[in-house]
Design a protein around this motif. Structure first.
Motif, PDB file in Angstrom:
ATOM      1  N   SER A 234      16.832  53.044 -15.259  1.00  0.00           N
ATOM      2  CA  SER A 234      16.939  51.937 -14.312  1.00  0.00           C
ATOM      3  C   SER A 234      15.972  50.821 -14.662  1.00  0.00           C
ATOM      4  N   VAL A 235      16.427  49.585 -14.519  1.00  0.00           N
ATOM      5  CA  VAL A 235      15.570  48.409 -14.684  1.00  0.00           C
ATOM      6  C   VAL A 235      15.406  47.781 -13.319  1.00  0.00           C
ATOM      7  N   LYS A 236      14.240  47.927 -12.742  1.00  0.00           N
ATOM      8  CA  LYS A 236      13.977  47.435 -11.397  1.00  0.00           C
ATOM      9  C   LYS A 236      12.981  46.296 -11.467  1.00  0.00           C
ATOM     10  N   PHE A 237      13.322  45.158 -10.873  1.00  0.00           N
ATOM     11  CA  PHE A 237      12.446  44.000 -10.916  1.00  0.00           C
ATOM     12  C   PHE A 237      11.525  43.989  -9.702  1.00  0.00           C
ATOM     13  N   VAL A 238      10.267  43.643  -9.948  1.00  0.00           N
ATOM     14  CA  VAL A 238       9.261  43.727  -8.890  1.00  0.00           C
ATOM     15  C   VAL A 238       8.515  42.416  -8.660  1.00  0.00           C
ATOM     16  N   LYS A 239       8.584  41.480  -9.606  1.00  0.00           N
ATOM     17  CA  LYS A 239       7.909  40.197  -9.425  1.00  0.00           C
ATOM     18  C   LYS A 239       8.757  39.081 -10.004  1.00  0.00           C
ATOM     19  N   VAL A 240       8.621  37.884  -9.430  1.00  0.00           N
ATOM     20  CA  VAL A 240       9.390  36.729  -9.869  1.00  0.00           C
ATOM     21  C   VAL A 240       8.523  35.488  -9.767  1.00  0.00           C
ATOM     22  N   SER A 241       8.731  34.557 -10.694  1.00  0.00           N
ATOM     23  CA  SER A 241       8.039  33.270 -10.665  1.00  0.00           C
ATOM     24  C   SER A 241       8.985  32.217 -11.219  1.00  0.00           C
ATOM     25  N   CYS A 242       8.858  30.989 -10.731  1.00  0.00           N
ATOM     26  CA  CYS A 242       9.755  29.908 -11.153  1.00  0.00           C
ATOM     27  C   CYS A 242       8.973  28.694 -11.620  1.00  0.00           C
ATOM     28  N   GLY A 243       9.442  28.101 -12.712  1.00  0.00           N
ATOM     29  CA  GLY A 243       8.974  26.799 -13.130  1.00  0.00           C
ATOM     30  C   GLY A 243       9.905  25.737 -12.581  1.00  0.00           C
ATOM     31  N   GLU A 244       9.790  24.543 -13.102  1.00  0.00           N
ATOM     32  CA  GLU A 244      10.631  23.461 -12.593  1.00  0.00           C
ATOM     33  C   GLU A 244      12.111  23.788 -12.751  1.00  0.00           C
ATOM     34  N   ASN A 245      12.509  24.186 -13.965  1.00  0.00           N
ATOM     35  CA  ASN A 245      13.921  24.469 -14.238  1.00  0.00           C
ATOM     36  C   ASN A 245      14.109  25.772 -15.002  1.00  0.00           C
ATOM     37  N   PHE A 246      13.222  26.735 -14.804  1.00  0.00           N
ATOM     38  CA  PHE A 246      13.384  28.040 -15.430  1.00  0.00           C
ATOM     39  C   PHE A 246      12.809  29.109 -14.511  1.00  0.00           C
ATOM     40  N   SER A 247      13.157  30.358 -14.772  1.00  0.00           N
ATOM     41  CA  SER A 247      12.738  31.471 -13.924  1.00  0.00           C
ATOM     42  C   SER A 247      12.295  32.640 -14.790  1.00  0.00           C
ATOM     43  N   VAL A 248      11.312  33.404 -14.289  1.00  0.00           N
ATOM     44  CA  VAL A 248      10.764  34.549 -15.023  1.00  0.00           C
ATOM     45  C   VAL A 248      10.736  35.754 -14.096  1.00  0.00           C
ATOM     46  N   LEU A 249      11.194  36.901 -14.598  1.00  0.00           N
ATOM     47  CA  LEU A 249      11.166  38.155 -13.858  1.00  0.00           C
ATOM     48  C   LEU A 249      10.262  39.161 -14.562  1.00  0.00           C
ATOM     49  N   LEU A 250       9.666  40.051 -13.772  1.00  0.00           N
ATOM     50  CA  LEU A 250       8.874  41.157 -14.308  1.00  0.00           C
ATOM     51  C   LEU A 250       9.437  42.454 -13.753  1.00  0.00           C
ATOM     52  N   SER A 251       9.711  43.408 -14.627  1.00  0.00           N
ATOM     53  CA  SER A 251      10.268  44.686 -14.195  1.00  0.00           C
ATOM     54  C   SER A 251       9.154  45.666 -13.854  1.00  0.00           C
ATOM     55  N   ALA A 252       9.523  46.753 -13.180  1.00  0.00           N
ATOM     56  CA  ALA A 252       8.543  47.773 -12.817  1.00  0.00           C
ATOM     57  C   ALA A 252       7.916  48.414 -14.045  1.00  0.00           C
ATOM     58  N   SER A 253       8.628  48.390 -15.146  1.00  0.00           N
ATOM     59  CA  SER A 253       8.096  48.941 -16.391  1.00  0.00           C
ATOM     60  C   SER A 253       7.275  47.927 -17.178  1.00  0.00           C
ATOM     61  N   GLY A 254       7.079  46.717 -16.610  1.00  0.00           N
ATOM     62  CA  GLY A 254       6.199  45.732 -17.225  1.00  0.00           C
ATOM     63  C   GLY A 254       6.845  44.845 -18.258  1.00  0.00           C
ATOM     64  N   ASN A 255       8.170  44.747 -18.262  1.00  0.00           N
ATOM     65  CA  ASN A 255       8.866  43.895 -19.226  1.00  0.00           C
ATOM     66  C   ASN A 255       9.208  42.541 -18.617  1.00  0.00           C
ATOM     67  N   ILE A 256       9.275  41.515 -19.471  1.00  0.00           N
ATOM     68  CA  ILE A 256       9.499  40.139 -19.045  1.00  0.00           C
ATOM     69  C   ILE A 256      10.927  39.701 -19.369  1.00  0.00           C
ATOM     70  N   TYR A 257      11.546  38.994 -18.415  1.00  0.00           N
ATOM     71  CA  TYR A 257      12.892  38.442 -18.586  1.00  0.00           C
ATOM     72  C   TYR A 257      12.850  36.974 -18.164  1.00  0.00           C
TER      73      TYR A 257
END
Length: 564
Positions: A234-257
């Motif tokens: 399972s890939v579960k996302f736990v944190k999110v952050s947004c720039g002006e026109n882009f978005s970043v996710l962090l999974s529970a396993s510590g990977n960046i999307y």
């Protein structure tokens, strides 16, 4: 370049060089190529899983700055005395009505956003501010919502509890307790991550995620499950952050999307994909869905980088206007002398990437400054990014600053300690940065701000200056313990602790804003009045906004070629 004391050199009122990271014509590529094969080390040494950040203590929501989000960044600012909804010091928001007996756990604003989100302990989401592009997800578009609105979320039989949120200039992203991701608002650069080349949507839709070679994601009508990888994990996302026109996710396993605009390398995939789509227009390969980022680099000499041959995992992410930061996850005690590295990528204007140069980075690059042995015990734990500045907080409450957030003064090209906080024994617990403002709050109930705040976002009071070149106390919340802060464009949010009598006595001194105070509100500006920063972009080169430029799994944004 500022090299001396942070607040003697950088914070001076002398105008400094106004240089930004330059770009070369033609296709842009990163310093390292994503082709090197690597034998990855085990990840069992990292302390996983990563968990969402929730404020579990009793708190109350306050705001300083304007409630009329329709006027921010648009044309000439009218007389402050005529703007009745400008809050020049922190006010408690709607505590006797909308937020009565509601415990807020998460708040969201950003340097580019004129709207805000708040999540309460039941998982319900409230939004207010600008909503012209459907960024509040209310199902319709309106110039501005002064009063927070409860947002109805998509459901497939069971209500999803939200535990995280983030906002960009025209979009919002929500994070569910089960790890699902929803987004709403403008999508002209793919920032919603919904894998559709549409201009936007005014209701929250589930985002799409690429896991390995398999594309996963459910339609809006289907059940909301954590994304499943090809191997069944399972890939579960736990944190999110947004720039002006882009978005970043962090999974529970510590990977960046990442998803969205690639213009400055903020996707972290090694390239902007810059190319000509006509004789005088450039375009970029933007990501329409969230894609994993697995290549990270470090300096290996002058103008050279090496790919790091480790399977890195991260615990924190943060976005500025066009740049991003990630902090490496902690390791178990069996790993001796581990120093948590900090990586930055995207737009490097004013030195905000902390590498000492004004240069964009297309892969996440380790910041050498934080690799020194002095950070083995005083390690980085969090970061906050402004429009063109970066702050990193360490475990001992020290704050290191880089970049620039005021029109006046020079850029700070390398990380500098905010020494007049550290030298006076202040242990900083949280930091935040808006469009031109910076905030720090301490464990002893001291909150300071500095920068520029035409709408009262610095919180000094109606009769006080609207700018400061160095940290200045916010009198209204003196002795209040601030558990969380978020700085937006023209406003700032605070979650103020409300656990005991001392807290209640401090809160009792704050002014309140009620629904009757905003009755009869009419937005001061219309959508037809273009944002000042978009007008500036038009002068430099008009950017394409049509969905027709989006092709396949990538989207493109267009602009006129800059004159050399």
């Amino acid at each position: 370049m500022a090299t001396g004391n942070l607040f003697m050199d950088f914070m001076s009122d002398t105008l400094g060089a106004d240089n930004t990271a330059s770009k070369e014509d033609g296709d842009k590529k990163g310093d390292a190529k994503e082709t090197t094969s690597a034998t990855f080390s085990s990840t069992t040494d990292y302390i996983l899983p990563i968990k969402p950040k929730l404020i579990t203590k009793k708190s109350i929501l306050a705001q300083t700055g304007t409630l009329d989000a329709s006027i921010v960044g648009r044309g000439r600012i009218t007389n402050a005395g005529e703007r009745k909804l400008d809050l020049f010091e922190p006010h408690i928001l709607f505590s006797s009505s909308i937020f009565n007996k509601i415990q807020i756990q998460v708040i969201a604003a950003s340097p580019s956003s004129c709207h805000s989100l708040a999540i309460c302990d039941t998982g319900d989401v409230y939004g207010w501010g600008r909503d012209e592009d459907g960024q509040l997800g209310l199902g319709s578009s309106q110039k501005c919502h002064v009063v927070p609105q409860k947002i109805e979320l998509p459901s497939s039989g069971t209500q999803i509890k939200m535990v995280g949120c983030a906002v960009g200039k025209h979009h919002s992203v929500l994070l569910g307790e089960d790890g699902c991701v929803f987004s709403s608002g403008k999508n002209h650069l793919g920032q919603l991550g919904i894998n559709f080349s549409i201009e936007g949507c005014n209701k929250f839709r589930k985002a799409m995620v690429v896991v390995g070679e398999k594309e996963e994601g459910d339609d809006l009508e289907e059940s909301t499950k954590s994304v499943q990888a090809a191997d069944g994990t399972s890939v579960k996302f736990v944190k999110v952050s947004c720039g002006e026109n882009f978005s970043v996710l962090l999974s529970a396993s510590g990977n960046i999307y990442t998803a969205g605009s690639a213009e400055f390398g903020q996707l972290g995939n090694g390239t902007t994909g810059e190319h000509f789509i006509s004789a005088n227009k450039l375009a970029f390969d933007n990501a329409l869905r969230f894609e994993p980022r697995t290549t990270f680099v470090e300096n290996s000499g002058k103008n050279k980088t090496n790919i790091i041959l480790e399977d890195l995992r991260f615990s924190e992410i943060a976005c500025g206007k066009n740049h991003a930061i990630a902090i490496e996850a902690p390791k178990t005690s069996k790993v001796a002398n581990h120093i948590r590295r900090v990586f930055s990528w995207g737009c490097g204007g004013y030195g905000c990437l902390m590498h000492g140069v004004q240069k964009d980075d297309y892969f996440p690059k380790s910041i050498e400054f934080f690799e020194h042995k002095q950070f083995e015990k005083n390690f980085p734990v969090s970061a906050a990014l402004g429009a063109s500045c970066t702050m990193v907080v360490t475990s001992q409450g020290h704050v290191y600053y880089c970049g620039k957030h005021r029109n006046a003064g020079e850029s700070v090209m390398k990380p500098q300690l905010i020494d007049n906080l550290a030298n006076n024994g202040h242990v900083v617990t949280d930091v935040s940065s808006g469009n031109q403002s910076v905030f720090c709050t301490t464990q002893n109930g001291v909150t300071v701000s500095w920068g520029q705040g035409a709408f009262g976002e610095l919180g000094y009071g109606a009769t006080q200056p609207k700018s400061s070149s160095k940290p200045k106390f916010i009198p209204a919340i003196d002795s209040c313990i601030v558990d969380s802060m978020m700085s937006g464009y023209g406003h700032t949010l605070f979650l103020i602790r409300n656990e005991d009598k001392e807290d209640r006595d401090a809160i009792a001194k704050l002014k309140k804003i009620c629904e009757k105070d905003v009755e009869g509100f009419q937005p001061s500006a219309s959508k037809e009045t273009a944002d000042s920063d978009e007008q500036e972009n038009t002068k430099k080169g008009k950017r394409g906004r049509g969905a027709a430029a989006n092709k396949g799994k990538k989207s493109t944004s267009a602009k006129k070629k800059r004159k050399t």
